[in-house]
Design a protein around this motif. Structure first.
Motif, PDB file in Angstrom:
ATOM      1  N   HIS A 375       0.803  -1.225   0.000  1.00 26.64           N
ATOM      2  CA  HIS A 375       0.000   0.000   0.000  1.00 26.64           C
ATOM      3  C   HIS A 375       0.837   1.277   0.000  1.00 26.64           C
ATOM      4  CE1 HIS A 375      -3.057  -2.914   0.687  1.00 26.64           C
ATOM      5  NE2 HIS A 375      -2.747  -3.106   1.959  1.00 26.64           N
ATOM      6  N   ARG A 376       1.965   1.237  -0.666  1.00 29.38           N
ATOM      7  CA  ARG A 376       2.745   2.457  -0.830  1.00 29.38           C
ATOM      8  C   ARG A 376       3.568   2.322  -2.109  1.00 29.38           C
ATOM      9  NH1 ARG A 376       8.076   2.183   3.156  1.00 29.38           N
ATOM     10  NH2 ARG A 376       9.307   0.939   1.688  1.00 29.38           N
ATOM     11  N   ASP A 377       4.033   3.419  -2.639  1.00 30.42           N
ATOM     12  CA  ASP A 377       4.854   3.397  -3.844  1.00 30.42           C
ATOM     13  C   ASP A 377       6.251   2.880  -3.502  1.00 30.42           C
ATOM     14  OD1 ASP A 377       2.714   4.447  -5.146  1.00 30.42           O
ATOM     15  OD2 ASP A 377       3.473   6.498  -5.228  1.00 30.42           O
ATOM     16  N   SER A 378       6.743   1.953  -4.331  1.00 30.13           N
ATOM     17  CA  SER A 378       8.077   1.389  -4.132  1.00 30.13           C
ATOM     18  C   SER A 378       8.826   1.411  -5.457  1.00 30.13           C
ATOM     19  CB  SER A 378       7.992  -0.057  -3.622  1.00 30.13           C
ATOM     20  OG  SER A 378       7.360  -0.127  -2.369  1.00 30.13           O
ATOM     21  N   TYR A 379      10.140   1.571  -5.367  1.00 31.48           N
ATOM     22  CA  TYR A 379      10.988   1.557  -6.560  1.00 31.48           C
ATOM     23  C   TYR A 379      11.476   0.131  -6.820  1.00 31.48           C
ATOM     24  CZ  TYR A 379      11.031   6.639  -6.223  1.00 31.48           C
ATOM     25  OH  TYR A 379      10.658   7.956  -6.179  1.00 31.48           O
ATOM     26  N   ALA A 380      11.496  -0.246  -8.099  1.00 27.40           N
ATOM     27  CA  ALA A 380      11.869  -1.621  -8.449  1.00 27.40           C
ATOM     28  C   ALA A 380      12.522  -1.654  -9.819  1.00 27.40           C
ATOM     29  CB  ALA A 380      10.631  -2.523  -8.436  1.00 27.40           C
ATOM     30  N   LEU A 381      13.165  -2.786 -10.091  1.00 27.59           N
ATOM     31  CA  LEU A 381      13.544  -3.174 -11.451  1.00 27.59           C
ATOM     32  C   LEU A 381      12.568  -4.271 -11.836  1.00 27.59           C
ATOM     33  CD1 LEU A 381      17.423  -3.473 -11.957  1.00 27.59           C
ATOM     34  CD2 LEU A 381      15.802  -2.153 -13.302  1.00 27.59           C
ATOM     35  N   SER A 382      11.789  -4.064 -12.880  1.00 28.57           N
ATOM     36  CA  SER A 382      10.718  -4.988 -13.228  1.00 28.57           C
ATOM     37  C   SER A 382      11.014  -5.688 -14.548  1.00 28.57           C
ATOM     38  CB  SER A 382       9.380  -4.247 -13.321  1.00 28.57           C
ATOM     39  OG  SER A 382       9.014  -3.730 -12.060  1.00 28.57           O
ATOM     40  N   LEU A 383      10.888  -7.011 -14.525  1.00 28.20           N
ATOM     41  CA  LEU A 383      11.134  -7.852 -15.693  1.00 28.20           C
ATOM     42  C   LEU A 383       9.831  -8.504 -16.128  1.00 28.20           C
ATOM     43  CD1 LEU A 383      13.106  -9.569 -17.581  1.00 28.20           C
ATOM     44  CD2 LEU A 383      13.080 -11.242 -15.724  1.00 28.20           C
ATOM     45  N   ALA A 384       9.508  -8.403 -17.404  1.00 23.76           N
ATOM     46  CA  ALA A 384       8.340  -9.068 -17.971  1.00 23.76           C
ATOM     47  C   ALA A 384       8.798 -10.196 -18.881  1.00 23.76           C
ATOM     48  CB  ALA A 384       7.482  -8.084 -18.751  1.00 23.76           C
ATOM     49  N   VAL A 385       8.130 -11.353 -18.783  1.00 24.23           N
ATOM     50  CA  VAL A 385       8.514 -12.502 -19.587  1.00 24.23           C
ATOM     51  C   VAL A 385       7.285 -13.355 -19.880  1.00 24.23           C
ATOM     52  CG1 VAL A 385       9.103 -13.803 -17.496  1.00 24.23           C
ATOM     53  CG2 VAL A 385      10.032 -14.534 -19.700  1.00 24.23           C
ATOM     54  N   GLU A 386       7.301 -13.961 -21.067  1.00 26.67           N
ATOM     55  CA  GLU A 386       6.265 -14.918 -21.440  1.00 26.67           C
ATOM     56  C   GLU A 386       6.943 -16.241 -21.781  1.00 26.67           C
ATOM     57  OE1 GLU A 386       4.078 -13.139 -24.646  1.00 26.67           O
ATOM     58  OE2 GLU A 386       3.987 -11.202 -23.610  1.00 26.67           O
TER      59      GLU A 386
END
Length: 793
Positions: A375-386
């Motif tokens: 329930h708060r904004d967080s910084y991340a490195l986000s990876l998308a994969v199929e």
């Protein structure tokens, strides 16, 4: 008259002697003490232990070595007097000289940092001096130098270092290798120089590396105490500085145990840091529309990974699951060149010990600012994969970006298991069921590629110990033991026992679907980085308009395939053990280790046979592992350089505040105003990320693994000792895993109820693998790492 004359003469001689002796009594006393102490010293020590830099001499009565030895004796006597006061419960100084106490502060405060496992123990050592400040003042005034106080402090520091040697076995060369990582400064004068002016973590590490026992031996001799590491250990317990269960492996390792006030202050300053180069360049994506789950143990505070799943439509009208793996962006708060990064560099990794965790970052940032909290904004490195139908990664589907996310649910493994069992994970929270299906697909894919789960289908479970402080218990510690299967890849023994009454008793935890889900996602993310590197670098080279080089540096973990063809006889034995299910599969797992080679770190993309992957990069724990944090830095710098190159090419300005350090470039790319400017010559690969060394801290990381193993072993043996005290006749079921040393009839065994692999010497000769034993504990000493069993019928 003659007898009377003789008596008068005798009296005169006595008086004359007394008149000369009284002024020199103190010096002679110290000389005698000095002679006594000299016999306790290490025979190889050629110099004194206290560094005397300046010596005042009067009439050449004393040479420098004499003054140094007297100072050492005075210091040891002061230390012994302070110890006696504590041991004899002598009342604290009633009249406090506030001025002297203030002057004493810098000589004592912080000097026992990392020499005790608790802050209470550290304070206890400091208070030895403050509780008897009048005694200290008198010693300083008699010696006419503060050096006697410094020497007394060094004496107790030496006592701590000496006491950490309890239970160590092996030749001196082997023991020296155990602390080789502490000598990273390679400065032979470090302790001597820093001792007189400062006291920092390097000083502590150097002290533990040297393990100079001379001051401690002087103290023990003065107290007429046993002059051994065990004697030093017992004294520290009696002084209230250590507990009976002090973690000596941790103290020997040189790892910082606590954060200083300055380090905590730096962590708090990070909360005010609004600088975000990724946002400045417009490459941080807003992914707050995704539902994000974090799944961890109930006690986990360093929450550094989360999962999302969304359904996407393909051009051919079909749909596919897109898996998002979000990793906490620790680099956002501890970027290259920051003081917070230096705090992590001192530790290299978080430590997970039975008594609790020691974090790489202060908990205010590792468990709050950097963590992915709900329930708060967080910084991340986000990876998308199929994934393709066979479970392989579709490289064209890969996306990796700095992001801002909002965690929806913070769940535990047990909660997710319950949701899946009750159907919630397939209906209201259908994403969990879909993620589990993708994880199973991945596990099947890796097994088909020869992963360790396929090679060794029945891995040997291991014990995990956790210890809680409990003031209601006699020794204030409560130990709990759980038995787990590595990577949750083994079959559920509870079910196997129901199906086969002849199976051994089951003690390990049931297989967890949630653990499988998370484990496979993190392993997959490591494979995806290798595919993503190939993809983006190929795309970048295809763009003929790029004059600057841009290369992504990654730390690949590679493991070669087992060399079965070169060891066919052993391979046949390996297969026979599996086919015949010897020892319920455990003998096969134990024997198979001889074929497995350790993983190595390289910047060259190579397969990881143990995971069944074409490549693998660890990057999912940047809050816990410094090497993962360095990978994050490389990824983000690569993306920033791409964007900056585009802006330069388009003739657009670079955002104010961006530096060459943000891009991994050498200094010199800024103009007079400090803004980045287009270079006059093309940027080449050898100019990129030269401040990153993936091998940095390797020695400390190896020491971390060793001390975690030793800490687990200590509490494991303590758990066994307590069970033995409660019931000396308790019988344990075990199985022979294999033969270790035929000449000594030494076998490897596995004790089911304890989750313990151990050594057993058979008095009846060599036993076959798979033979079942019933054992009694013969002797156990946790502190010395000793445990022996005897066989019973």
């Amino acid at each position: 008259m003659y007898p009377l004359f003789r008596s008068v003469k005798s009296i005169c001689i006595v008086l004359w002697t007394v008149l000369w002796i009284i002024p020199l009594h103190h010096s002679f006393h110290l000389t005698h003490r000095r002679s006594q102490f000299a016999t306790t010293r290490n025979a190889h020590a050629s110099t004194g232990w206290f560094p005397v830099l300046e010596v005042e001499q009067e009439d050449d009565i004393f040479h420098e070595n004499d003054a140094q030895e007297i100072l050492e004796a005075q210091s040891a006597i002061l230390a012994a007097d302070l110890a006696r006061a504590r041991l004899n419960s002598i009342e604290k100084t009633s009249t406090i000289n506030a001025t002297f106490t203030r002057e004493m502060e810098p000589f004592v405060r912080g000097r026992f940092m990392d020499l005790t496992c608790t802050a209470v123990g550290e304070q206890s050592l400091e208070n030895l001096f403050f509780d008897q400040s009048a005694l200290v003042q008198r010693a300083v005034e008699e010696a006419s130098t503060w050096d006697v106080l410094r020497g007394a402090v060094l004496t107790f520091q030496s006592l701590c270092a000496m006491a950490t040697q309890v239970g160590l076995r092996g030749p001196p060369e082997q023991l020296k290798r155990m602390v080789a990582h502490l000598d990273d400064r390679n400065d032979k004068t470090l302790i001597e120089r820093d001792f007189r002016h400062t006291w920092d973590r390097d000083s502590v590490r150097r002290l533990k590396y040297k393990v100079d026992r001379s001051p401690a031996l002087d103290l023990l001799a003065e107290l007429m105490w046993k002059r051994t590491p065990q004697g030093a250990f017992d004294l520290l317990i009696r002084l209230g500085a250590w507990t009976e269960h002090e973690d000596l492996a941790l103290l020997r390792s040189g790892f910082p145990l606590r954060f200083t006030e300055e380090e905590d202050a730096l962590a708090k300053q990070a909360f005010k840091d609004e600088r975000d180069p990724d946002a400045m360049l417009g490459i941080r994506k807003d992914l707050r529309h995704l539902k994000v789950y974090t799944i961890d143990g109930a006690s986990t505070t360093e929450i550094d990974d989360g999962l999302s799943l969304e359904t996407v439509s393909k051009p051919d009208g079909t749909t596919r699951n897109r898996i998002w793996i979000h990793i906490a962006d620790a680099d956002r708060w501890a970027p290259r060149g920051s003081k917070l990064l230096e705090i992590a560099r001192q530790r290299i990794t978080s430590l997970y010990l039975p008594l609790g965790s020691i974090f790489m970052f202060p908990s205010s940032v590792s468990s709050d600012l950097m963590a992915l909290k709900t329930h708060r904004d967080s910084y991340a490195l986000s990876l998308a994969v199929e994934l393709n139908e066979d479970g392989s990664v579709d490289p064209d589907s890969l996306m990796l970006t700095p992001s801002i996310i909002r965690v929806t649910y913070r769940l535990t493994y047990d909660e997710v298991d319950e949701m899946l069992e009750e159907g919630i994970g397939y209906h209201e929270e259908w994403e969990l069921g879909a993620l589990l299906a993708e994880a199973k697909k991945r596990r099947k894919y890796r097994c088909a590629n020869g992963s360790s789960e396929q090679l060794i289908p029945r891995p040997i479970p291991t014990a995990s110990l956790s210890v809680d402080r409990n003031n209601t218990l006699p020794d204030e510690f409560d130990i709990s033991l759980s038995i787990q299967v590595a990577y949750n890849s083994g079959q559920n023994q509870s079910k196997a026992t129901l199906e086969n009454p002849n199976s051994p008793p089951s003690f390990e935890d049931p297989v967890s679907s949630s653990y499988l889900l998370v484990t496979e996602a993190m392993i997959m993310s490591g494979e995806c980085l290798g595919h993503w590197k190939t993809k983006i670098e190929h795309d970048y080279k295809q763009n003929s308009g790029n004059e600057h080089d841009n290369t992504l540096r990654l730390a690949f973990r590679a493991q070669p395939k087992p060399e079965f063809l070169q060891r066919l006889r052993e391979y046949k034995t390996f297969l026979d053990l599996l086919e015949q299910n010897v020892g319920d599969g455990y003998c096969h797992a134990w024997y198979g280790r001889r074929f497995l080679q350790g993983a190595k770190v390289s910047e060259t993309k190579m397969p990881h046979a143990g995971l069944g992957l074409s490549s693998y990069v660890q990057w999912s724990s940047p809050i816990r592992r410094f090497s993962d944090l360095q990978v994050h830095s490389c990824i983000k710098r690569y993306l920033r350089r791409n964007r900056v190159y585009e802006l330069w090419k388009a003739g657009e300005s670079i955002p104010d505040g961006l530096t060459s350090l943000d891009l991994g470039l050498p200094q010199g790319f800024e103009d007079e105003s400090g803004r980045l400017k287009p270079p006059t010559a093309p940027i080449k690969t050898d100019m990129l990320d030269n401040d990153i060394d993936f091998m940095e801290g390797g020695g400390l990381l190896g020491a971390a693994r060793n001390l975690q193993r030793r800490s687990q072993e200590y509490w494991h043996f303590e758990y066994i000792r307590r069970a033995y005290v409660a019931d000396p006749g308790k019988v344990y079921d075990a199985v022979i895993l294999g033969l270790v040393d035929p000449a000594k009839r030494q076998h490897a065994i596995y004790v089911y109820e304890l989750g313990l692999e151990h050594r057993y010497t058979s008095p009846a000769g060599i036993l076959d693998a798979g033979v079942k034993l019933r054992l009694l504990v013969d002797d156990v000493s946790p502190r010395h790492g000793l445990l022996s069993f005897v066989r019973t019928m």
